[in-house]
Design a protein around this motif. Structure first.
Motif, PDB file in Angstrom:
ATOM      1  N   GLU A  86       0.851  -1.190   0.000  1.00 31.53           N
ATOM      2  CA  GLU A  86       0.000   0.000   0.000  1.00 31.53           C
ATOM      3  C   GLU A  86       0.884   1.237   0.000  1.00 31.53           C
ATOM      4  N   ALA A  87       0.754   2.051  -1.014  1.00 32.60           N
ATOM      5  CA  ALA A  87       1.523   3.284  -1.115  1.00 32.60           C
ATOM      6  C   ALA A  87       0.564   4.467  -1.001  1.00 32.60           C
ATOM      7  N   ARG A  88       0.905   5.397  -0.139  1.00 32.70           N
ATOM      8  CA  ARG A  88       0.061   6.572   0.069  1.00 32.70           C
ATOM      9  C   ARG A  88       0.703   7.809  -0.529  1.00 32.70           C
ATOM     10  N   SER A  89      -0.086   8.870  -0.627  1.00 25.26           N
ATOM     11  CA  SER A  89       0.435  10.128  -1.151  1.00 25.26           C
ATOM     12  C   SER A  89       1.619  10.567  -0.312  1.00 25.26           C
ATOM     13  N   ALA A  90       2.697  10.966  -0.978  1.00 24.49           N
ATOM     14  CA  ALA A  90       3.908  11.347  -0.248  1.00 24.49           C
ATOM     15  C   ALA A  90       3.647  12.513   0.699  1.00 24.49           C
ATOM     16  N   ASP A  91       2.743  13.382   0.337  1.00 24.16           N
ATOM     17  CA  ASP A  91       2.349  14.490   1.210  1.00 24.16           C
ATOM     18  C   ASP A  91       1.084  14.068   1.952  1.00 24.16           C
ATOM     19  N   LEU A  92       1.236  13.697   3.211  1.00 25.00           N
ATOM     20  CA  LEU A  92       0.108  13.177   3.982  1.00 25.00           C
ATOM     21  C   LEU A  92      -0.919  14.245   4.320  1.00 25.00           C
ATOM     22  N   THR A  93      -0.602  15.513   4.062  1.00 29.78           N
ATOM     23  CA  THR A  93      -1.579  16.571   4.336  1.00 29.78           C
ATOM     24  C   THR A  93      -2.606  16.693   3.218  1.00 29.78           C
ATOM     25  N   ARG A  94      -2.386  15.971   2.114  1.00 35.06           N
ATOM     26  CA  ARG A  94      -3.321  16.052   0.995  1.00 35.06           C
ATOM     27  C   ARG A  94      -4.652  15.410   1.387  1.00 35.06           C
ATOM     28  N   PRO A  95      -5.755  16.012   0.966  1.00 37.59           N
ATOM     29  CA  PRO A  95      -7.067  15.407   1.263  1.00 37.59           C
ATOM     30  C   PRO A  95      -7.326  14.225   0.317  1.00 37.59           C
ATOM     31  N   SER A  96      -8.248  13.366   0.716  1.00 39.01           N
ATOM     32  CA  SER A  96      -8.669  12.263  -0.145  1.00 39.01           C
ATOM     33  C   SER A  96      -9.528  12.829  -1.271  1.00 39.01           C
ATOM     34  N   ILE A  97      -9.175  12.496  -2.500  1.00 48.22           N
ATOM     35  CA  ILE A  97      -9.929  12.985  -3.651  1.00 48.22           C
ATOM     36  C   ILE A  97     -10.284  11.800  -4.535  1.00 48.22           C
ATOM     37  N   THR A  98     -11.267  12.005  -5.398  1.00 48.99           N
ATOM     38  CA  THR A  98     -11.653  10.983  -6.366  1.00 48.99           C
ATOM     39  C   THR A  98     -10.991  11.268  -7.698  1.00 48.99           C
ATOM     40  N   LEU A  99     -10.972  10.274  -8.550  1.00 47.21           N
ATOM     41  CA  LEU A  99     -10.398  10.465  -9.876  1.00 47.21           C
ATOM     42  C   LEU A  99     -11.192  11.484 -10.674  1.00 47.21           C
ATOM     43  N   TRP A 100     -12.508  11.548 -10.442  1.00 46.08           N
ATOM     44  CA  TRP A 100     -13.349  12.491 -11.185  1.00 46.08           C
ATOM     45  C   TRP A 100     -13.079  13.924 -10.722  1.00 46.08           C
ATOM     46  N   GLU A 101     -12.831  14.118  -9.424  1.00 45.52           N
ATOM     47  CA  GLU A 101     -12.437  15.447  -8.943  1.00 45.52           C
ATOM     48  C   GLU A 101     -11.085  15.837  -9.535  1.00 45.52           C
ATOM     49  N   HIS A 102     -10.188  14.886  -9.600  1.00 41.77           N
ATOM     50  CA  HIS A 102      -8.862  15.155 -10.150  1.00 41.77           C
ATOM     51  C   HIS A 102      -8.949  15.591 -11.610  1.00 41.77           C
ATOM     52  N   ARG A 103      -9.755  14.873 -12.394  1.00 36.95           N
ATOM     53  CA  ARG A 103      -9.898  15.221 -13.807  1.00 36.95           C
ATOM     54  C   ARG A 103     -10.571  16.573 -13.981  1.00 36.95           C
ATOM     55  N   ALA A 104     -11.561  16.865 -13.139  1.00 39.25           N
ATOM     56  CA  ALA A 104     -12.238  18.164 -13.230  1.00 39.25           C
ATOM     57  C   ALA A 104     -11.277  19.294 -12.909  1.00 39.25           C
ATOM     58  N   ALA A 105     -10.402  19.078 -11.929  1.00 41.96           N
ATOM     59  CA  ALA A 105      -9.432  20.111 -11.573  1.00 41.96           C
ATOM     60  C   ALA A 105      -8.444  20.340 -12.716  1.00 41.96           C
ATOM     61  N   ARG A 106      -8.019  19.276 -13.365  1.00 40.57           N
ATOM     62  CA  ARG A 106      -7.085  19.421 -14.484  1.00 40.57           C
ATOM     63  C   ARG A 106      -7.753  20.148 -15.655  1.00 40.57           C
ATOM     64  N   ARG A 107      -9.031  19.839 -15.891  1.00 41.29           N
ATOM     65  CA  ARG A 107      -9.735  20.555 -16.953  1.00 41.29           C
ATOM     66  C   ARG A 107      -9.810  22.045 -16.645  1.00 41.29           C
ATOM     67  N   ALA A 108     -10.067  22.360 -15.370  1.00 34.77           N
ATOM     68  CA  ALA A 108     -10.135  23.776 -14.984  1.00 34.77           C
ATOM     69  C   ALA A 108      -8.791  24.465 -15.194  1.00 34.77           C
ATOM     70  N   LEU A 109      -7.700  23.759 -14.905  1.00 38.75           N
ATOM     71  CA  LEU A 109      -6.384  24.348 -15.093  1.00 38.75           C
ATOM     72  C   LEU A 109      -6.067  24.536 -16.583  1.00 38.75           C
ATOM     73  N   ARG A 110      -6.454  23.555 -17.395  1.00 41.53           N
ATOM     74  CA  ARG A 110      -6.199  23.684 -18.835  1.00 41.53           C
ATOM     75  C   ARG A 110      -6.971  24.861 -19.417  1.00 41.53           C
TER      76      ARG A 110
END
Length: 547
Positions: free
Chosen positions: A438-462
């Motif tokens: 089990e590998a976790r995010s290297a920055d443990l302060t990061r909140p738990s996010i879903t893949l769909w939130e991640h993709r939406a954020a990338r679209r907003a940045l683009r």
């Protein structure tokens, strides 16, 4: 023997009557009637009655003797049962939900059982419905006139000699809109992924989500089908039994992309599961799962927010406005429908309830189960191959790390398989020869996010013109989006509360505070008596925070 003798005796009598009556002329004379009375041994009135029946039917069977006494007619329902039937007719059957007669009868039978009354048969209930005003019933069920749709039958073509030999899996868009559990506002129609055993017709498991069909939905549905469901049912407060579990021998699916995914094919091979695909464009080859889905959709058509099967049935009903159930509540409703209704009813193809057939199949043997349920789920999750770098593993522009990864450094330059759950990207699963890491995010302060939130954020940045992906910016964007949604919900709630507070106020002033004419003139000129400047008092108004 005696029944045949009686039947032969009656038939001979019918033949004799037919012979006598068929010889009578069209216009009867007094001698004709007398001859018929003597030949048949009946009264004058009976001759005319039999002659009328024969000339209307022209068949020998119409001359068979009929039982003596009054003809059997439909007796009226008992007053207590009539009250229950009327209640469900008004509140359920004669509504835009348009349940089937079978569903109508089940609701009545359940209430009759609670009251200790004998439930009317479904045939008796159908005759009762025929006595109602059909035009009014159609108007209340359909709302407005519509054309009659034409449906195509889709019979099944698969046969399985034993339980778990063939399992079918498919997706469908549920015909009901669900609401957010906090705001109770409509959020859309969920997707149902369900599995059925062809031999026993048992629903093995299902998964409900607001995302489109995916490999994750297949993995979670199949895991739900294979594993014991005791804890799952208890967590949802369901007391019904759901005994099905076990690894199938063959999975029969359509040609969806998720079923052709490499991870799915590899996981099936891992557990000795064969894969079979339907011919393209032939849904009838999935008749078993299609009928189960149809049964489930027939159940949800009774719920508020239902879209029904098509626009003809829905008419002008506003499904979004009537939506009231959350995704979790719909999940519990479907589980109750499966375990408390579908599994317990006699299946037409089996002549037995599916649960009884399953119990007979596994009365003396246990189905094949995975040694590690967690490993089973991970094997069916989507995955990506990545090279282990000095600072860890990189997936979706997020860096993951685990202390156990140090032992893999320098062993090989080959890529490692990373399995992930799109519902939570805070952790991934690294498959190694020694097991799962089990590998976790290297920055443990990061909140738990879903893949769909991640993709939406990338679209907003683009859209904002960002060319280089910044991990910090992705997470800060997601947090900002969440904060924006939360603030909008709080603001909307506060505005609705203020509007409700003001709604009870009258449109006219409760107290007339209009100054006298002389006072109005002094206020207009800002001068008091004697022409002196008028000083108005200053009041500080404290603002209240609704939240």
């Amino acid at each position: 023997m005696s029944d045949n003798v009686v039947k032969d005796k009656h038939w001979k009598k019918a033949e004799h009557r037919t012979k006598v009556l068929s010889a009578l002329p069209e216009q009867l004379g007094p001698g004709d009637v007398a001859d018929a009375m003597e030949a048949l041994g009946v009264s004058r009135a009976t001759v005319f009655r039999l002659l009328k029946r024969y000339r209307e039917d022209q068949r020998t069977s119409s001359m068979l003797p009929r039982p003596k006494g009054p003809r059997s007619v439909m007796q009226p329902l008992e007053p207590e049962i009539e009250t229950i039937v009327r209640h469900h007719f008004t509140r359920l059957y004669a509504t835009r939900r348009k349940p089937t007669v079978t569903r109508f009868w089940r609701e009545i039978a359940a209430d009759c059982r609670m009251e200790g009354l004998p439930a009317p048969s479904i045939r008796r209930l159908g005759r009762w419905l025929e006595e109602q005003d059909q035009a009014d019933l159609m108007r209340r069920r359909d709302g407005k006139s519509k054309s009659e749709p034409v449906f195509l039958a889709t019979p099944g073509g698969l046969t399985a000699p034993n339980a778990l030999d063939i399992v079918q899996i498919d997706h469908t868009k549920v015909d009901v809109t669900v609401v957010d559990p906090v705001t109770r506002l409509a959020v859309g129609r969920p997707t149902l992924t369900v599995a059925i055993d062809v031999n026993t017709r048992m629903a093995l498991g299902f998964y409900l989500s607001l995302e489109p069909p995916s490999l994750t939905a297949v993995a979670l549905c199949l895991t739900h089908a294979v594993m014991d469901k005791g804890a799952w049912l208890a967590a949802r407060g369901i007391a019904n039994a759901w005994p099905v579990r076990g690894i199938p021998k063959l999975i029969h699916v359509d040609n969806g992309a998720e079923f052709h995914a490499h991870a799915f094919e590899r996981a099936c091979s891992e557990y000795g599961i064969e894969l079979a695909y339907r011919p393209p464009g032939t849904p009838r080859f999935g008749g078993h799962i299609e009928r189960l889905i149809g049964t489930m959709m027939g159940a949800v058509h009774l719920l508020p927010g239902s879209h029904f099967s098509n626009i003809y049935e829905r008419g002008d009903l506003d499904s979004e406005a009537e939506a009231a159930m959350t995704l979790r509540e719909l999940e519990v409703y479907l589980a109750l429908e499966i375990t408390g209704a579908y599994h317990a009813r006699v299946h037409k193809a089996l002549d037995l309830p599916p649960q009884a057939v399953w119990n007979m199949a596994f009365n003396e043997k246990e189905p094949r189960l995975p040694q590690d349920p967690r490993q089973f789920l991970i094997d069916f999750l989507p995955g990506e191959e990545r090279v282990l770098q000095r600072d860890g593993l990189h997936l979706f522009h997020i860096r993951y790390w685990a202390n156990e990864l140090r032992w893999l450094m320098g062993r090989s330059a080959r890529k490692v398989m990373i399995k992930y759950d799109p519902r939570d990207l805070s952790m991934v699963f690294v498959k190694t020869e020694d097991g799962i890491i089990e590998a976790r995010s290297a920055d443990l302060t990061r909140p738990s996010i879903t893949l769909w939130e991640h993709r939406a954020a990338r679209r907003a940045l683009r859209e904002a013109g960002r060319k280089v992906v910044d991990e910090d910016l992705i997470f800060s964007t997601i947090l900002a989006q969440r904060s924006l949604v939360d603030e909008a919900q709080r603001t909307t709630k506060a505005i609705r509360r203020q509007r409700n507070r003001r709604s009870h106020l009258p449109s006219q002033k409760m107290i007339d505070i209009t100054p006298e004419p002389a006072a109005q003139e002094r206020l207009a000129t800002n001068r008091g008596e004697g022409g002196k400047p008028l000083k108005l008092p200053y009041y500080e108004v404290e603002e209240w925070d609704d939240d």
